[in-house]
Design an enzyme around this catalytic site. Structure first.
Site, PDB file in Angstrom:
ATOM      1  N   GLY A   1       4.943 -31.891  82.293  1.00  0.00           N
ATOM      2  CA  GLY A   1       5.850 -31.808  81.262  1.00  0.00           C
ATOM      3  C   GLY A   1       5.618 -30.426  80.523  1.00  0.00           C
ATOM      4  N   ASP A   2       4.602 -29.923  80.317  1.00  0.00           N
ATOM      5  CA  ASP A   2       4.294 -28.585  79.670  1.00  0.00           C
ATOM      6  C   ASP A   2       5.054 -27.439  80.703  1.00  0.00           C
ATOM      7  OD1 ASP A   2       2.732 -26.688  78.020  1.00  0.00           O
ATOM      8  OD2 ASP A   2       1.738 -26.038  80.003  1.00  0.00           O
ATOM      9  N   ALA A   3       4.927 -27.557  81.732  1.00  0.00           N
ATOM     10  CA  ALA A   3       5.485 -26.377  82.611  1.00  0.00           C
ATOM     11  C   ALA A   3       7.133 -26.680  82.656  1.00  0.00           C
ATOM     12  CB  ALA A   3       4.929 -26.542  84.172  1.00  0.00           C
TER      13      ALA A   3
END
Length: 148
Positions: free
Chosen positions: A36-38
């Protein structure tokens, strides 16, 4: 934009690397946050770049408002009332995850909210519901821009 185009990257990845799709509810929140961060960063960078060609430094400065733990926490707070029951459950799983560290310039609670937002982002992406995440993100972005 058609549904086919919206899902094209994920569909192409699954086609090129057909390892199969596991039950997303069995994934650890931190594994989802990792992805999700990416995805979240890519979405925000895309939005910022599409606003106009500028120097990388200016692009980075604008991106940081939305990709920082503080910005993500504000977006997470703004979208809470709009989450479905399933989305709220996934968000809570992310919020309750115990990350090994937290951002230097954020409180522990801001970091937990940011992690939860990243978990929700990855979950919706892997469910082919990117459009839903973008709608939620738009709500959060509008709140952030009102504050500035």
């Amino acid at each position: 934009m058609s549904e086919e185009k919206e899902e094209s990257l994920l569909c192409e990845i699954l086609e090129a690397f057909p390892e199969g799709e596991a039950d997303l509810k069995t994934y650890s929140p931190l594994a989802l946050a990792f992805l999700g961060d990416a995805i979240y960063s890519t979405i925000i960078r895309t939005i910022v770049v599409l606003k106009g060609n500028r120097q990388a430094e200016k692009l980075h400065k604008e991106t940081t408002k939305y990709v920082s733990a503080q910005g993500q926490a504000k977006i997470a707070d703004a979208i809470q009332p709009y989450l479905s029951e399933e989305e709220a459950k996934i968000y809570r799983r992310g919020h309750n995850a115990n990350p090994y560290h937290h951002a230097k310039n954020a409180t522990y609670e801001e970091y937990r909210k940011a992690t939860a937002l990243e978990v929700l982002c990855a979950y919706l992406y892997l469910k082919h519901e990117t459009k839903r995440f973008l709608a939620l993100l738009k709500i959060g972005q509008d709140v952030l821009e009102e504050e500035q």
